[in-house]
Design an enzyme around this catalytic site. Structure first.
Site, PDB file in Angstrom:
ATOM      1  N   ASP A  46       1.316 157.957  93.584  1.00 29.01           N
ATOM      2  CA  ASP A  46       0.566 159.206  93.707  1.00 29.01           C
ATOM      3  C   ASP A  46      -0.895 158.936  93.366  1.00 29.01           C
ATOM      4  O   ASP A  46      -1.723 158.672  94.234  1.00 29.01           O
ATOM      5  CB  ASP A  46       1.186 160.260  92.781  1.00 29.01           C
ATOM      6  CG  ASP A  46       0.507 161.613  92.885  1.00 29.01           C
ATOM      7  OD1 ASP A  46      -0.420 161.758  93.693  1.00 29.01           O
ATOM      8  OD2 ASP A  46       0.906 162.544  92.152  1.00 29.01           O
ATOM      9  N   ASP A  78       7.852 163.246  87.486  1.00 28.19           N
ATOM     10  CA  ASP A  78       6.477 162.791  87.652  1.00 28.19           C
ATOM     11  C   ASP A  78       5.920 162.440  86.279  1.00 28.19           C
ATOM     12  O   ASP A  78       5.750 163.313  85.430  1.00 28.19           O
ATOM     13  CB  ASP A  78       5.642 163.893  88.307  1.00 28.19           C
ATOM     14  CG  ASP A  78       4.198 163.479  88.557  1.00 28.19           C
ATOM     15  OD1 ASP A  78       3.858 162.313  88.260  1.00 28.19           O
ATOM     16  OD2 ASP A  78       3.419 164.306  89.060  1.00 28.19           O
ATOM     17  N   LYS A 113      -1.711 163.938  98.873  1.00 28.42           N
ATOM     18  CA  LYS A 113      -2.432 165.192  98.615  1.00 28.42           C
ATOM     19  C   LYS A 113      -3.720 165.159  99.450  1.00 28.42           C
ATOM     20  O   LYS A 113      -4.644 164.403  99.129  1.00 28.42           O
ATOM     21  CB  LYS A 113      -2.779 165.311  97.137  1.00 28.42           C
ATOM     22  CG  LYS A 113      -1.576 165.405  96.204  1.00 28.42           C
ATOM     23  CD  LYS A 113      -2.039 165.508  94.757  1.00 28.42           C
ATOM     24  CE  LYS A 113      -0.896 165.838  93.808  1.00 28.42           C
ATOM     25  NZ  LYS A 113       0.021 164.699  93.602  1.00 28.42           N
ATOM     26  N   GLU A 132       7.411 159.610  90.132  1.00 26.13           N
ATOM     27  CA  GLU A 132       6.035 159.430  90.568  1.00 26.13           C
ATOM     28  C   GLU A 132       5.232 158.712  89.485  1.00 26.13           C
ATOM     29  O   GLU A 132       5.318 159.065  88.308  1.00 26.13           O
ATOM     30  CB  GLU A 132       5.363 160.792  90.832  1.00 26.13           C
ATOM     31  CG  GLU A 132       5.981 161.591  91.947  1.00 26.13           C
ATOM     32  CD  GLU A 132       5.279 162.923  92.147  1.00 26.13           C
ATOM     33  OE1 GLU A 132       4.058 163.005  91.919  1.00 26.13           O
ATOM     34  OE2 GLU A 132       5.967 163.884  92.534  1.00 26.13           O
ATOM     35  N   LYS A 164       7.630 167.454  85.355  1.00 25.24           N
ATOM     36  CA  LYS A 164       6.554 166.652  84.775  1.00 25.24           C
ATOM     37  C   LYS A 164       7.066 166.114  83.444  1.00 25.24           C
ATOM     38  O   LYS A 164       7.510 166.876  82.588  1.00 25.24           O
ATOM     39  CB  LYS A 164       5.320 167.522  84.536  1.00 25.24           C
ATOM     40  CG  LYS A 164       4.729 168.104  85.814  1.00 25.24           C
ATOM     41  CD  LYS A 164       3.523 167.320  86.228  1.00 25.24           C
ATOM     42  CE  LYS A 164       2.861 167.901  87.467  1.00 25.24           C
ATOM     43  NZ  LYS A 164       1.899 166.945  88.033  1.00 25.24           N
TER      44      LYS A 164
END
Length: 347
Positions: free
Chosen positions: A230, A179, A257, A205, A149
């Site tokens: 995403d 991400d 997701k 992402e 991240k």
């Protein structure tokens, strides 16, 4: 058939940071079905501040769903289009009720313990030392793919962390995904992508905030390495809207997701469109408890996607439910000798 819903607060073992802030707890909801003496359970994995169904009438919609459970899975899915996490919870709950074992939803070589799912190791945002510690732990744990991240600390420090990995591991040894959770400004995103490209990353992402489709489309056209959508997929409900979005932006990948995009059925719609337009995809969990993660993992195995999936979040909480899922050497296994410490009757 009877249905009831229950709130549950998951507590993080340690504060977990994204570019949207630090989380110490995570709210989730369970739907429990009962019919002819059998019970089934599903998880509605809402993520406050991100899920499209983070609305003031969320609990009211859960109550409506339980009151109208007689409509059945398909009709409820249609009626709950704007509540994807409840769509997912209903799908799992009905599958659980229909299964001989309420937690063995999709029997396969995975649930038999014969085969595993390759997953990425997740490195959370934090101070440089903390992120470096996590990276070293993931590498020591045998992951071949790690996901960082980024976007919360100084960008130069993040570049240093990536440089640290690449000085020790070639791209052939360790695949790196990053991400940004929409953290980059549209005007500087390409410059940052060019800097990041030095480290031979697999993908990034959501480099910029969702709903900037013109900027994202341009970025996907000129990017030096693949971009994965995403958050951009959240709140896109119909098949026509989904296809229009993919045709406009033309991303290299999409990340799915189920709790955010309408459960298995909504995810499958995205997969069919992605494959139609030669866009890669993989599945990730969305910080669900092991009830939701178990369902996602079992279903994901059936998709036969050999890329690392984002399913390693079951160890984040102090009060998760013990279950047969375990991680070893960067792979998710289902160990039938491990039991659930959850009695559905307690809900």
């Amino acid at each position: 058939m009877k249905a009831a819903y229950h709130k549950y607060i998951l507590n993080f073992k340690r504060p977990s940071g994204t570019s949207r802030g630090v989380m110490i707890e995570k709210e989730t909801w369970f739907i429990v079905l009962e019919h002819n003496g059998k019970k089934g359970i599903g998880e509605c994995g809402i993520l406050r501040g991100l899920s499209i169904d983070d609305r003031s009438d969320y609990e009211e919609k859960l109550q409506w769903t339980c009151t109208n459970i007689h409509l059945g899975k398909d009709q409820l899915w249609e009626a709950l289009l704007e509540f994807p996490s409840i769509q997912f919870g209903i799908e799992i709950a009905f599958q659980s009720l229909d299964s001989e074992n309420p937690f063995l939803l999709f029997p396969s070589d995975f649930t038999n313990g014969v085969k595993s799912i390759v997953i990425n190791g997740l490195v959370w945002m934090g101070e440089e030392a903390f992120m470096k510690q996590q990276i070293e732990e993931k590498l020591a744990d045998g992951y071949n793919c790690i996901k960082l991240k980024i976007g919360a600390i100084d960008f130069d420090k993040e570049l240093q962390l990536l440089r640290f990995i690449r000085q020790n591991f070639a791209p052939e040894q360790i695949e790196i995904r990053v991400d940004a959770n929409g953290a980059f400004d549209s005007n500087e995103a390409l410059f940052k992508l060019i800097q990041l490209s030095e480290f031979k990353l697999h993908s990034i992402e959501q480099p910029i905030q969702k709903n900037n489709t013109d900027s994202m489309a341009e970025l996907c056209k000129v990017t030096p390495f693949p971009i994965a959508l995403d958050e951009e997929l959240i709140g896109v409900f119909t098949v026509v809207e989904k296809e229009n979005l993919l045709l406009k932006i033309k991303p290299q990948y999409i990340i799915l997701k189920p709790s955010f995009v309408g459960g298995f059925r909504g995810t499958q719609e995205w997969i069919l469109l992605a494959e139609k337009h030669n866009i890669g995809w993989w599945i990730t969990s969305a910080l669900e408890s092991n009830i939701g993660l178990n369902a996602i993992a079992q279903w994901t195995f059936l998709l036969n996607n050999s890329m690392p999936q984002g399913l390693g979040t079951g160890v984040l909480y102090t009060n998760n439910f013990d279950c047969p899922l375990r991680v070893s050497q960067g792979q998710l296994w289902y160990s039938s000798e491990l039991n659930w410490n959850l009695d559905i009757d307690t809900f």
